[in-house]
Design a protein around this motif. Sequence first.
Motif, PDB file in Angstrom:
ATOM      1  N   GLN A 139       0.812  -1.207   0.000  1.00  0.00           N
ATOM      2  CA  GLN A 139       0.000   0.000   0.000  1.00  0.00           C
ATOM      3  C   GLN A 139       0.850   1.264   0.000  1.00  0.00           C
ATOM      4  O   GLN A 139       0.493   2.255  -0.634  1.00  0.00           O
ATOM      5  CB  GLN A 139      -0.913   0.007   1.236  1.00  0.00           C
ATOM      6  N   ILE A 140       1.985   1.236   0.702  1.00  0.00           N
ATOM      7  CA  ILE A 140       2.792   2.451   0.858  1.00  0.00           C
ATOM      8  C   ILE A 140       3.756   2.622  -0.296  1.00  0.00           C
ATOM      9  O   ILE A 140       3.841   3.685  -0.922  1.00  0.00           O
ATOM     10  CB  ILE A 140       3.562   2.405   2.200  1.00  0.00           C
ATOM     11  N   ILE A 141       4.516   1.565  -0.605  1.00  0.00           N
ATOM     12  CA  ILE A 141       5.574   1.676  -1.614  1.00  0.00           C
ATOM     13  C   ILE A 141       5.120   1.117  -2.955  1.00  0.00           C
ATOM     14  O   ILE A 141       5.680   1.438  -3.995  1.00  0.00           O
ATOM     15  CB  ILE A 141       6.852   0.953  -1.121  1.00  0.00           C
ATOM     16  N   ASP A 142       4.136   0.245  -2.934  1.00  0.00           N
ATOM     17  CA  ASP A 142       3.631  -0.392  -4.150  1.00  0.00           C
ATOM     18  C   ASP A 142       4.731  -1.181  -4.845  1.00  0.00           C
ATOM     19  O   ASP A 142       4.845  -1.203  -6.059  1.00  0.00           O
ATOM     20  CB  ASP A 142       3.053   0.645  -5.108  1.00  0.00           C
ATOM     21  N   THR A 143       5.586  -1.855  -4.030  1.00  0.00           N
ATOM     22  CA  THR A 143       6.694  -2.614  -4.605  1.00  0.00           C
ATOM     23  C   THR A 143       6.476  -4.123  -4.543  1.00  0.00           C
ATOM     24  O   THR A 143       6.560  -4.795  -5.557  1.00  0.00           O
ATOM     25  CB  THR A 143       8.009  -2.236  -3.900  1.00  0.00           C
ATOM     26  N   LEU A 160      -5.322  -0.918   9.476  1.00  0.00           N
ATOM     27  CA  LEU A 160      -4.373  -0.284  10.396  1.00  0.00           C
ATOM     28  C   LEU A 160      -3.980   1.112   9.933  1.00  0.00           C
ATOM     29  O   LEU A 160      -3.896   2.051  10.745  1.00  0.00           O
ATOM     30  CB  LEU A 160      -3.122  -1.155  10.521  1.00  0.00           C
ATOM     31  N   ILE A 161      -3.733   1.268   8.636  1.00  0.00           N
ATOM     32  CA  ILE A 161      -3.338   2.577   8.119  1.00  0.00           C
ATOM     33  C   ILE A 161      -4.449   3.597   8.287  1.00  0.00           C
ATOM     34  O   ILE A 161      -4.212   4.763   8.627  1.00  0.00           O
ATOM     35  CB  ILE A 161      -2.918   2.449   6.647  1.00  0.00           C
ATOM     36  N   SER A 162      -5.689   3.170   8.079  1.00  0.00           N
ATOM     37  CA  SER A 162      -6.812   4.101   8.220  1.00  0.00           C
ATOM     38  C   SER A 162      -7.007   4.553   9.659  1.00  0.00           C
ATOM     39  O   SER A 162      -7.480   5.660   9.906  1.00  0.00           O
ATOM     40  CB  SER A 162      -8.093   3.439   7.690  1.00  0.00           C
ATOM     41  N   VAL A 166       0.316   6.034   8.621  1.00  0.00           N
ATOM     42  CA  VAL A 166       1.423   5.234   8.096  1.00  0.00           C
ATOM     43  C   VAL A 166       2.407   4.848   9.195  1.00  0.00           C
ATOM     44  O   VAL A 166       2.721   3.678   9.399  1.00  0.00           O
ATOM     45  CB  VAL A 166       2.146   6.010   6.970  1.00  0.00           C
ATOM     46  N   TRP A 167       2.910   5.869   9.922  1.00  0.00           N
ATOM     47  CA  TRP A 167       3.946   5.584  10.908  1.00  0.00           C
ATOM     48  C   TRP A 167       3.407   4.822  12.112  1.00  0.00           C
ATOM     49  O   TRP A 167       4.084   3.964  12.670  1.00  0.00           O
ATOM     50  CB  TRP A 167       4.615   6.883  11.363  1.00  0.00           C
ATOM     51  N   LEU A 173       3.102  -2.828  13.649  1.00  0.00           N
ATOM     52  CA  LEU A 173       3.472  -4.060  12.959  1.00  0.00           C
ATOM     53  C   LEU A 173       4.885  -4.499  13.317  1.00  0.00           C
ATOM     54  O   LEU A 173       5.164  -5.696  13.481  1.00  0.00           O
ATOM     55  CB  LEU A 173       3.356  -3.854  11.449  1.00  0.00           C
ATOM     56  N   PHE A 174       5.812  -3.547  13.474  1.00  0.00           N
ATOM     57  CA  PHE A 174       7.204  -3.889  13.774  1.00  0.00           C
ATOM     58  C   PHE A 174       7.316  -4.593  15.125  1.00  0.00           C
ATOM     59  O   PHE A 174       7.909  -5.677  15.233  1.00  0.00           O
ATOM     60  CB  PHE A 174       8.044  -2.611  13.757  1.00  0.00           C
ATOM     61  N   PHE A 175       6.731  -3.995  16.141  1.00  0.00           N
ATOM     62  CA  PHE A 175       6.855  -4.597  17.475  1.00  0.00           C
ATOM     63  C   PHE A 175       6.000  -5.857  17.605  1.00  0.00           C
ATOM     64  O   PHE A 175       6.382  -6.797  18.319  1.00  0.00           O
ATOM     65  CB  PHE A 175       6.486  -3.571  18.550  1.00  0.00           C
TER      66      PHE A 175
END
Length: 528
Positions: A139-143, A160-162, A166-167, A173-175
């Motif tokens: 969704q963020i990078i589209d990669t 989650l983004i909504s 983003v941050w 998600l990281f933790f």
Amino acid sequence: MARKKVSAKESSPIITNERKIEIFGVILIAVSLLIGLSVFTYNSADDVLIRSYSFSDLVTPGSTYGQQISNALGPVGAYLSHFLVYTLFGYFTIVIAGLGLVYGWYIFRHKDMEPIHRRSLYYTILMILLATVFGWFNQIIDTPSMAFSGSVGIAISMFLISFTAVWGSAIILFFSLIVAMLFVVDGDVQKTVDRFKELASRMKEQAAAKNEERKRQAAQNKQAKEAEQKKAAVADENEEIKEPEETKEQRRIRLRREEEEELLNRPKRAVIEEVPVEENPFENESSDDNEPEFNVYKGQEEEEADAGDLDAARQVGTKKVIKYMFPGIDLLDSPPNEGNEVDMAEIQQNKDIILDKLKRHNIEILDIEAVVGPTVTLYELEPAPDVKISKIESYANDLKMAMATHGLRIIAPIPGKSAVGIEVPNRKRETVYIKQVINTKKFVDTKMVLPVAFGKTIENEVFMVDLAKLPHLLIAGATGSGKSVGINTVITCLLYKCHPEDLKFVLVDPKKIELALYRNIQNHFLAT
């Protein structure tokens, strides 16, 4: 009292409950292997086939549609992998197959499955988190490909983004991923922390032991050195005092100093001064009369189009139903106004080197001309009638070395001329901007269906081709050779000349990097 006779068949059933459990375990292992194989051989191209044709069309014996399925399990595997990979959690659904294998083995071996329930839950959570992480990147990078996240992973990441932007979603998600991996490693976070503490303590002990060993070795070396010095002093007691012997380290330093002094004192190479056009450093005064005539040419620039000419040319033809505003020429970078002058000293010097080299090999040149292009200069040589062209070609490497260039090319002969051409790269190359070729009369007034202006020729003419007349166009080359620039040039020329009703693009970019900037034309030119 009469006894009832019991038959052997009734007393010992053929398949006992234990055998049934073992058979179920084997079946579960086999099904898990099939699921893993279908997930492992998933191909997004199969999704198009299962959407386009019915299941009966794919499984019919001899069907050509079914033969196009690339999944290892055929149509069944394509449907199964589409559900597991595309719909659920991407390639990480392989965890489901792995858990099925573990459960099947425990059932087959009649083991207690209580210990693996909690671990299976941890792996399932990790599977969902990994799919969500890749969905976040999608969704963020589209990669990353959607096959790594699945529809569910993308849906959770969008949720989650909504809610946390983003941050915030990235931190969560990281933790969460770190905690899930800690549970998977040991099943207990405290155990994992204790293990890391134990590992750090062990590494500290090893470092301390190495330090002690290093100190002990240094002390031994010092004692050995002192013993050698005492032994040498006793041996030289009755001898005449001499200069101390040079050690290996001192000798190495002395040699390096002498080498540096030699390099500093070495005479520098003579710098070739700028040679005026009328001078020739390779010929004597007596040979001026025999020097061939030398002329320098540079092709004139293409006539620049007037303001509004490009827009007017776009309106020629059938009336369009859809109103579309073409991109303006101001969006393109303009070339600099300076730095494109012809370096006459360089051209004269190259001419003198060529004539001198050929003269040394008894090759007589009657006439020579130089055509200066943006990146190379073509020297047209007219050899004497008795000179073989193959003889000039054989000295290509000598000319490269004499001129200190890599891309020298000999054209023997030049098509349509009784002359030999030598192309020499310019030391200062001129960058051809795409605005210089699009904003010209030649490009504006062309009758080509799909005109593409690739650049300029050595005569400074705009080089154009009609893409509609090319059945295939292959752009290849090493890294940094300009493949991406060529593709962007093709697309840009078509966007500036063609209306969306006349042209549609089908852009296939597996990495979603090279062609990502054309995402904004999806409502106009992209075929969907």
